[in-house]
Design a protein around this motif. Structure first.
Motif, PDB file in Angstrom:
ATOM      1  N   PHE C  20      -5.002  -5.184 -10.710  1.00  0.00           N
ATOM      2  CA  PHE C  20      -5.252  -5.103  -9.255  1.00  0.00           C
ATOM      3  C   PHE C  20      -6.743  -4.968  -8.974  1.00  0.00           C
ATOM      4  O   PHE C  20      -7.318  -5.706  -8.169  1.00  0.00           O
ATOM      5  N   SER C  34      -6.393 -15.098 -11.252  1.00  0.00           N
ATOM      6  CA  SER C  34      -5.734 -13.916 -10.691  1.00  0.00           C
ATOM      7  C   SER C  34      -4.283 -13.875 -11.114  1.00  0.00           C
ATOM      8  O   SER C  34      -3.776 -12.845 -11.565  1.00  0.00           O
ATOM      9  N   SER C  38      -2.480 -11.044 -13.483  1.00  0.00           N
ATOM     10  CA  SER C  38      -1.388 -10.229 -12.974  1.00  0.00           C
ATOM     11  C   SER C  38      -0.150 -10.409 -13.839  1.00  0.00           C
ATOM     12  O   SER C  38       0.479  -9.435 -14.278  1.00  0.00           O
ATOM     13  N   ALA C 120      -2.807  -9.631  -6.323  1.00  0.00           N
ATOM     14  CA  ALA C 120      -3.389  -8.286  -6.367  1.00  0.00           C
ATOM     15  C   ALA C 120      -2.390  -7.268  -5.841  1.00  0.00           C
ATOM     16  O   ALA C 120      -2.139  -6.230  -6.460  1.00  0.00           O
ATOM     17  N   PHE C 121      -1.805  -7.581  -4.716  1.00  0.00           N
ATOM     18  CA  PHE C 121      -0.861  -6.636  -4.117  1.00  0.00           C
ATOM     19  C   PHE C 121       0.355  -6.478  -5.016  1.00  0.00           C
ATOM     20  O   PHE C 121       0.905  -5.383  -5.153  1.00  0.00           O
ATOM     21  N   SER C 123       0.389  -6.674  -8.188  1.00  0.00           N
ATOM     22  CA  SER C 123       0.013  -5.796  -9.296  1.00  0.00           C
ATOM     23  C   SER C 123      -0.026  -4.351  -8.851  1.00  0.00           C
ATOM     24  O   SER C 123       0.406  -3.448  -9.564  1.00  0.00           O
ATOM     25  N   LEU C 124      -0.561  -4.162  -7.658  1.00  0.00           N
ATOM     26  CA  LEU C 124      -0.609  -2.800  -7.117  1.00  0.00           C
ATOM     27  C   LEU C 124       0.792  -2.231  -7.052  1.00  0.00           C
ATOM     28  O   LEU C 124       1.074  -1.099  -7.466  1.00  0.00           O
ATOM     29  N   TRP C 127       2.156  -1.444 -10.511  1.00  0.00           N
ATOM     30  CA  TRP C 127       1.593  -0.180 -11.004  1.00  0.00           C
ATOM     31  C   TRP C 127       2.331   1.013 -10.417  1.00  0.00           C
ATOM     32  O   TRP C 127       2.798   1.925 -11.106  1.00  0.00           O
ATOM     33  N   SER C 151       2.049  -0.857  -0.777  1.00  0.00           N
ATOM     34  CA  SER C 151       2.094  -2.256  -1.195  1.00  0.00           C
ATOM     35  C   SER C 151       3.163  -2.992  -0.420  1.00  0.00           C
ATOM     36  O   SER C 151       3.009  -4.175  -0.102  1.00  0.00           O
TER      37      SER C 151
END
Lengths: 100, 475, 623, 496
Positions: C20, C34, C38, C120-121, C123-124, C127, C151
């Protein structure tokens, strides 16, 4: 002592009050100066009487100085007032209202 | 008799005579007169500095020289010098009268020096009157005579009225206690302070000095006199004459007023009334000098706090405050005088664009006004702090809170003036101001002094403490 | 096995976070990279989780790692990992579904301007969700709980230029927040009374030391969080709106994993909750209400994603019923199977939506959706699993929930559950029949053939995998049961009552049949029986007016009520008073200034008057 | 109280740097704007570096006051120039350093009267630094006022909405607070009987009861109100939204970020630590006001349409959290309160910095006129959103930990107020998300479609702030470790 001090003080207080009255009530600059003169003189009377009470001359000296100062006062005051009268033609203190 | 202890007085007397002679025998020459007066005034400062250690009595103790009086004499001579430094251009005083003008200035200063040294009711009275009469005429001297004469008349009437009151008070005091020397009073009065004649006499006597300091209710002349007098004279009244008034009030109260709760109450009432009336009325002002007049009235209220505390801290604070008042009022008037080259009266809106016309003067104005408002780190704040400390030591915390609220009120109108200088833009583009180098220097130094003395006040506090030792009588 | 396990846990949870950060800071402009970052990170997580699961398959008890956190704040909070059976199971489910959905998204999101942001989101989310699964304390769970919510907010509102999307994101966040606040308070109650937030401690002896009322209170408060996150009654309305997000997001967050976090938390604290029968009763009731309400809503919706969203609510309700009835294994098992088939349902729907560009399944049917063979077969399998058709995974898990309900003394709950089974079968096959047996097909040839490109392959690959899982998972009931049994001492074996099995099976077949009758058979007019009763239809379609009530509440009470009052108070009362004071001061200044300009004689009089006053004051001062 | 003298005068070095910067700016001709900016950035950068050094050089195991510099100033009144930092002031110094530096960078594009702006800005920050490090009540008061009066010009000259009204209101309001502080400070000076304005001896006499209970109660309420006005304590908060809205961006940053902290720090350092008995007497009142502020600020913020008003009200709400923490009289409460000061400072600074960028581009900060900015300036929007999330108390960002700890402490001491405060989280989330939605989401307005996103250079200050939020959010102990060294001894040393 013929006149008690308190009588003299009362007299001078009355005179003081009259002076104030004169200064406050007469709508004439000259009369105001006169009123203030009367206030000064009332103090003189008190001084004289007190000098008698304390048996010293300081009161008397005061009176002499007061006379001198009063003379100065009249000369300065009248000079300004007369000068102002020449410019505006009025002795009425209510007419001097430029400053506000 | 050691005449040297009266060296400052003798010097100023000679200087006054010099101008008197000049006016008799010489054609007026503004430039020469200014330079010579500047020279004399600076010499006067030196003389006062040289005689700082003088101690002793003259005229059967009617004249007292001590550290207290000598410190104040330095302040007075310094004030006179500074004011004369601003007199390079005197558009509002007729050229014909320029020698009289300087004569009166020196006479008035002489009288004030006598006043701070006076130890007898009579010498107090006489020197007070002499200084007042000089000022009446100085005010009336203004070329714009509609203003000058009216101001002179009002100043004169209130002044003589106040001296009548004072004289009556002195008579009462003398008749009930027999004391005319301040030292006698300090000895005699504490036992008889409960007598109405004594204490009312004392209050009435103080009335004459309150007139000098423009304390409510003897303040009525101040706005008109400031507004009507020429800028330089107004500056003189606001600085030098206030210093003298502080000196004499503190001395008289210290000698005659100890142990009187009534007197304290009277002073509290007058103090609160002065600052409230002064600050409130200042809000509504448009004329800058009139605003400063009301601010002076408010400041007299703050000074009274130091006086009414009647403790060492209070005297120290009062003396320091006098110095502060001199510095900040002078700086403010410096800006006023520089901004009015024609000698006209300045409206607050006339300050518009000052920050571009002259950044230095704008800065000086801002610093002096913030100092007047009592914002640290300025000398005005330190002065207030000292008197407040003294008052709280005596437990007058409510009074201090009222004073602080007044500070907030006063900030409003000071901010309005600062806003005008920094925020408003003039309707018509005005040329940049280029003050002469000495004036720039003077503005810079006085501004710096206001900040520096606010931040490092200790040297000045030391001086004030030393002077205040004299006032610790009867304890 | 200490350090390898810990390292695996850290890798499994924190790699996606690293991804992220990397994407946000460095590779926003490089979509391909990206996506690789991810997917790579979540793949590693998946591998780690499978390894962990395998390692601990036969482990006797939970493994815990903890470290002091916030010690210096004055609170004593331990954080760390709790790798027990439930956590590892959840970790694996989440990692698997995340991985599949991210692969699927390669095709679904291809070409989107926010491609990098999307990953990115994702992955967030990965996590937060992975960490949530193996958190050891309630506080830690709360932290990741909120991050999961974040998220979710970001992904729902992913297409932020659409007003409805950003609106839905906001709604989801605020509504779950409302629940979370209760959760937060619950944590406080627990902390202050038990002095500890560790999951194991709470499930163990610590909880028994708490007074019973406090325990019930804290259980109810914590359940508030579950209600919000799992979209249970009364905070259920955000979930259907959340379908505004991209379909893979719906599949991942709003059906398979995130919303299941609520149920997961329930399972996590199951021993703790079960100490309070009162609270369990409330949970049971809320689960039941949610399940039935959501089912009714699903019956009338024409938006395929919304139907699955309602079904999610209802299935989550069912899980909560199961758990609240004491069926720990039943709830967790249904959670597992549901994750599989619900993800499958969404992903399949996503293929259709992506292909035909509409959410309306009537429209999809008309457009010839059955032309896409793999998605069609997969979605039917998934729907069958959802309906509880044997031998698919859903059948087994539902059966176990029914038997748990049957174990309750009050038969009402079982009846409600059975009604839910019937409705589920009905609404899911309503969709199937409408989609695949449309009344008319408009463009038979145009879109019928399956496209054959990388994007499509990326999308269908996960479908096949999930379909396989859905078919097979049911047969792993016993091993999973044994696995879970390792961690708990409580009785997992609810009494077996065969008639509930049979009843459930019969009812699901009946629902299917009714759906066939109304929608599937040749010549059916494809109008459900509910639609023939307009008031009922409107009630269901308007979601029992819950949204109206909330809307009115926010608008009238909060916006125009309290907020207005506060603002007016600020403006009129406080500022009014201050301005009045200031104005009064200035006015006082004017008066004072005017008094200074009166004629000179009046001024002298004033001086005299003050002196007289002061003189008199002397005599009165002493009184 | 342990006092560790400094082997290098870090603290005076900070003050000296800002004063030197001020003088340097004054000496540069006004036309050389670029040079002035660079000089400002350099000097503010140096202070940031020193405050960072200080933060890490502080010995956490020892605690107490460290880096103490002690010089005689006005001996006759017992006034000394004493500087020192403890766990309460250290985070605030760091905060000031960060906000100061980022503020300079934020105003980089400003073109009007640059010299005067930076000069006043440096003066303001000098006061702030001085207040946080001073251990003498006289100096604390001096610095307090020094940090306030430049605000008038800063707002009135460079401000925006109703700037003159806002500037006047703010200045008078805040200085009215100082009208209560000064008498109380002098009052304590005399009641302690020590003849010193030094903080440490006065604190000891407050602890030991030399200052009588009623005196402490009296002084406390004056000090609390005086400093509380600056901290935005309800109902004395109304200057805050107006002032924020009127101020230029960097000033809003400093103002909401640091100046409001001065208020709460003053309550802690002067009111609470000097008058512990007064504290315990008035704590319930503090708590009630704080709780009202929390919920009230959130609700009032809901209706705002001006971005800066929104943030202003959220500040009221967040500062309520600080106040609540301070009122609990527990170690946790103080820890959380000081932590929240730091977190809120960074968070609002980031918000105002972002708004500043948006305003500079779009020339409006009215929410209804904006929309869809996320498309046009994604990076700038991200900064705002990060800060907005922090202000909602999202875990992983700094504010969460402060709020958490405060709420727990409050929940323990005043359960009902704790519940109210927690409930405000929902409202805060609602109004922050509304703002985010209406400003950054939705379709792009035609007139904004050509705007530039934030450049790397202009992004630096925002990046710093966002990074601090995240770092502290992920590793809160970095602050708590420090704060705890001050709070635990203080609470444990309280008279029973």
């Amino acid at each position: 002592m013929i006149v008690p001090l308190s009588h003299a003080l009362i007299l001078s207080a009355i005179l003081f009050g009259l002076g104030v009255f004169c200064a406050v009530s007469r709508r004439n600059l000259i009369m105001m100066v006169l009123g203030i003169e009367i206030m000064l003189n009332s103090a003189s009377i008190a001084f004289v009487a007190a000098a008698l009470r304390w048996q010293n001359l300081e009161g008397q000296t005061f009176v002499l100085f007061i006379l001198a100062v009063a003379a100065t006062e009249v000369s300065v005051g009248l000079a300004i007032i007369v000068y102002a009268f020449r410019r505006t033609g009025s002795f009425d203190p209510g007419n001097y209202n430029l400053l506000k | 008799m050691n005449w040297m202890i009266a060296a400052p007085e003798i010097f100023y007397f000679a200087a006054a005579m010099w101008f008197l002679m000049l006016s008799f025998f010489s054609k007026p020459d503004p430039r020469r007169e200014h330079l010579s007066s500047l020279l004399l005034a600076s010499l006067g400062v030196l003389v006062c500095l040289a005689s700082v250690g003088a101690q002793g009595y003259l005229f059967i103790q009617a004249f007292t020289a001590d550290i207290y009086s000598q410190v104040f004499k330095i302040l007075l001579s310094l004030g006179l010098f500074l004011i004369i430094a601003l007199c390079g251009n005197l558009p509002d005083i007729g050229e014909r009268r320029i020698q009289d003008f300087y004569f009166l200035l020196f006479t008035c200063t002489l009288a004030m020096m006598l006043l701070v040294s006076a130890g007898h009711l009579l010498s107090i009275f006489v020197s007070l009157e002499v200084s007042s009469y000089s000022l009446y005429i100085l005010v009336a001297l203004r070329r714009n005579q509609d203003f000058g004469l009216e101001a002179g008349i009002k100043y004169f009437l209130v002044g003589t009225f106040a001296s009548g009151v004072m004289l009556f008070g002195m008579a009462l005091l003398y008749s009930s206690s027999g004391a005319t020397y301040l030292s006698d009073m300090a000895r005699l009065l504490p036992e008889m302070i409960g007598q109405p004649a004594v204490v009312i006499g004392l209050v009435l006597t103080l009335g004459g000095f309150f007139f000098k300091l423009a304390v409510f209710p003897f303040h009525f002349w101040a706005p008109d006199a400031y507004q009507g007098a020429s800028n330089q004279v107004a500056a003189y009244i606001a600085t030098v004459s206030k210093v003298a008034a502080v000196a004499v009030i503190a001395r008289v109260v210290a000698h005659a007023g100890q142990e009187s709760t009534y007197l304290v109450h009277v002073l509290v009432i007058l103090s609160v009334a002065s600052m409230t009336v002064g600050n409130l009325a200042a809000i509504a002002q448009k004329d800058l000098k009139r605003l400063l007049a009301f601010s002076t009235i408010a400041h007299s209220g703050y000074i009274l706090i130091g006086i009414l505390a009647m403790n060492p801290a209070g005297w120290t604070g009062t003396i320091f405050y006098a110095l502060a008042l001199l510095a900040m009022k002078f700086t403010a008037f410096l800006v006023v005088i520089e901004l009015a080259p024609e000698g006209q009266n300045l409206q607050i809106d006339d300050l518009a664009g000052l920050h571009r016309r002259s950044p230095l003067l704008a800065l000086a104005l801002m610093v002096s006004l913030f100092s007047l408002a009592g914002i640290p780190p300025t000398i005005g704040f330190t002065g207030k702090f000292l008197v407040f400390v003294a008052a709280i030591e005596r437990g007058y915390i409510a009074l201090v809170i009222i004073a602080m609220i007044n500070v907030v009120i006063s900030l409003y109108y000071y901010l309005l003036a600062i806003r005008a200088a920094y925020l408003l833009e003039p309707a018509v583009e005005l040329p940049a101001l280029t003050p002469s180098m000495p004036i720039k220097l003077l503005a810079g130094i006085s501004t710096g002094l206001i900040v520096a003395a606010g931040f490092f006040p200790y040297p000045f506090i030391r001086i004030a403490q030393a002077a205040a030792q004299v006032l610790l009588v009867g304890r | 096995m200490a350090y390898p396990t810990l390292a695996a846990l850290i890798m499994a949870t924190f790699l996606p976070f690293a991804a992220f950060l990397l994407i946000m800071i460095f590779t926003r402009m490089k979509p391909g990279l990206s996506a690789r970052l991810s997917i790579g990170s979540v793949a590693v997580s998946f591998v780690c989780s499978v390894v962990l699961l395998a390692q601990n398959w036969a482990a006797p008890g939970p493994v815990e790692y903890s470290t002091q956190f916030l010690a210096s704040s004055g609170l004593n909070v331990q954080v760390g990992f709790l790798a027990d059976q439930l956590g590892l199971l959840m970790l694996t489910i989440v990692a698997a579904i995340c991985l599949l959905v991210q692969i699927y998204s390669l095709g679904y999101m291809a070409g989107d301007p926010g491609f990098s942001r999307y990953y990115a989101f994702m992955s967030l989310f990965a996590w937060a969700m992975l960490s949530l699964s193996v958190s050891r304390s309630l506080l830690q769970i709360y932290v990741f709980w909120e991050l999961v919510g974040l998220s979710s907010y970001l992904l729902i509102g992913f297409w932020y230029e659409k007003f409805s999307a950003s609106q839905a994101g906001k709604k989801a966040f605020v509504m779950t927040r409302a629940g979370d606040v209760a959760f937060f308070l619950g944590i406080f109650v627990v902390l202050l009374n038990a002095g500890n937030l560790g999951v194991l401690e709470l499930n163990g002896p610590t909880a028994t030391r708490m007074p019973h009322e406090v325990l019930t209170l804290s259980a109810l408060l914590i359940f508030g969080g579950i209600v919000g996150k799992s979209a249970q009654f009364p905070l259920m309305t955000w979930l259907p709106d959340a379908m505004e997000g991209p379909t893979p997001v719906s599949a991942l967050l709003h059906s398979a994993t995130m919303v299941a976090a609520g149920v997961f938390l329930f399972a996590r604290l199951f021993p703790f909750f079960s100490l309070s029968p009162e609270a369990m009763g409330v949970f049971l009731a809320i689960g039941t209400i949610s399940m039935l309400l959501a089912s009714t809503m699903a019956m009338v919706s024409r938006d395929i994603k919304r139907v699955w969203a309602y079904s999610t609510i209802s299935q989550l309700g069912l899980m909560i019923m199961g758990l609240a009835a004491g069926g720990y294994f039943a709830g967790v098992f249904h959670l597992t199977t549901h994750a599989g088939f619900k993800a499958l349902l969404f992903l399949c729907s996503g293929v259709f939506i992506h292909h035909f560009g509409t959410n309306d399944f009537y429209e999809l049917g008309r457009s010839g959706s059955r032309g896409l063979k793999i998605p069609t077969i997969s979605i039917v399998i998934a729907a069958a699993a959802l309906s509880g058709v044997p031998p698919l995974s859903g059948y087994f898990s539902k059966e176990s929930i029914m038997s748990a309900l049957a174990g309750l003394s009050n038969p009402m709950w079982l009846l409600a559950g059975l009604l839910g089974v019937f409705l589920t079968a009905y609404y899911s096959f309503r969709v199937m029949f409408v989609m695949f047996f449309p009344k008319s097909v408009e463009q038979e040839s145009g879109h019928a053939h399956a496209p054959d490109h990388a994007g499509y392959r990326a999308m269908t690959g996960p479908l096949v995998f999930l379909a396989t899982v859905t078919v097979l998972l049911g047969f792993f009931e016993a091993p999973i049961k044994n696995f879970l049994a390792g961690m708990l001492v409580i009785d997992l074996h609810a009494p077996e009552t065969n008639w509930s099995h049979i009843a459930a099976l019969v009812l699901s077949i009946a629902g299917l049949a009714l759906a066939w009758f109304e929608f599937g058979r040749r010549g059916a007019e494809q109008v459900g029986f509910v639609e023939k009763i307009p008031p009922l239809y409107r009630l269901f379609a308007e979601r029992w007016y819950l949204d109206h009530i909330y809307g009115l509440f926010v608008d009238r009470v909060i916006d125009r009520g309290i907020s207005w009052l506060c603002w007016q108070n600020d403006n009129k009362v406080i500022d009014g008073a201050i301005d009045e004071l200031a104005g009064g001061t200035v006015e006082g200044g004017r008066i004072s200034a005017f008094l200074q300009t009166v004629m000179i004689q009046y001024r002298l009089l004033a001086i005299f008057a003050v002196l007289v006053f002061l003189a008199f004051y002397f005599f009165f001062e002493k009184i | 109280m342990h006092m560790e003298p400094a082997n290098f005068p870090y603290l005076s070095a900070i003050l000296g740097t800002t004063v030197a910067g001020l003088i340097a700016i004054m000496l540069i001709p006004a036309e050389k704007k670029e040079l002035i900016r660079r000089v400002s950035a350099t000097f503010s950068g140096i202070t940031l570096v020193i405050s960072l050094l200080l933060f890490f050089a502080y010995d956490r195991s020892m605690g107490g006051f460290q880096f103490v510099e002690d010089y005689s100033w006005i001996p006759s009144l017992g006034i000394r120039y004493i500087n020192g930092v403890d766990g309460f002031s250290l985070p605030n110094l760091l905060l000031t350093g960060i906000v100061f530096f980022t503020g300079v960078l934020t105003m980089w594009e400003m073109e009007t009267r640059v010299k005067e702006f930076y000069a006043l800005y440096f003066l303001l920050v000098t006061g702030v630094f001085g207040l946080f490090m001073s251990l003498d009540l006289f100096f604390i008061f001096v610095w307090y006022d020094v940090s306030l009066f430049p605000m008038y010009l800063l707002i009135a000259v460079w401000g925006t909405t109703r700037k003159e009204y806002g500037a006047m209101k703010l200045t008078l309001y805040l200085l009215a607070g100082s009208a209560l502080i000064l008498p109380a400070v002098i009052f304590l000076y005399f009641k302690s009987g020590l003849g010193t304005f030094g903080f440490v001896p006065l604190m000891q006499s407050g602890m030991s009861g030399t200052i009588a209970p009623w005196e402490q109660k009296f002084a406390f309420i004056l000090l609390f109100l005086g400093f509380g006005i600056l901290a935005g304590v309800w109902p004395f908060h109304t200057w805050s939204p107006v002032g924020h809205a009127a101020a230029p961006h960097a000033v809003s940053m400093v103002h909401a970020g640091v100046l409001m902290k001065i208020g709460s720090f003053g309550v802690l350092r002067v009111a609470i630590m000097l008058c512990p008995v007064g504290w315990s007497y008035w704590a319930p009142l503090m708590a009630v006001l704080a709780a009202i502020g929390i919920i009230y600020g959130a609700f009032a913020g809901l209706r705002q349409t001006d971005l800066k008003y929104v943030i202003g009200y959220s500040s009221v709400s967040h500062m309520g959290v600080v106040g609540l923490g301070l009122s609990t009289m527990t170690v946790e409460g103080l820890n959380g309160a000081v932590f929240q000061m730091f977190a809120h400072g960074i968070m609002t600074a980031l918000l105002f910095s972002s708004i500043g960028y948006i305003y500079d581009r779009t020339h409006t900060k009215m929410v209804p006129e904006l929309g869809g900015l996320s498309r046009v300036m994604p990076v700038a929007s991200t900064f705002f959103i990060v800060a907005a999330l922090a202000s909602m108390g999202l875990p992983g960002l700094a504010n969460f930990w402060g709020e958490l700890v405060v709420f727990i402490a409050a929940f323990r001491t005043y359960p009902p107020l704790g519940v109210i405060a927690v409930l405000a989280l929902v409202v805060t989330a609602l109004f922050m998300l509304r703002v985010v939605q209406r400003t950054f989401y939705g379709p792009v307005d035609e007139k904004f479609s050509k705007l530039q996103d934030v450049s790397f250079f202009l992004g630096v200050p925002r990046m710093i702030l966002a990074a601090v939020l995240v770092i502290v959010g992920l590793y809160p102990s970095i602050l708590f470790d420090v704060i705890h060294t001050a709070s635990a001894p203080f609470i444990n040393g309280l008279p029973k």
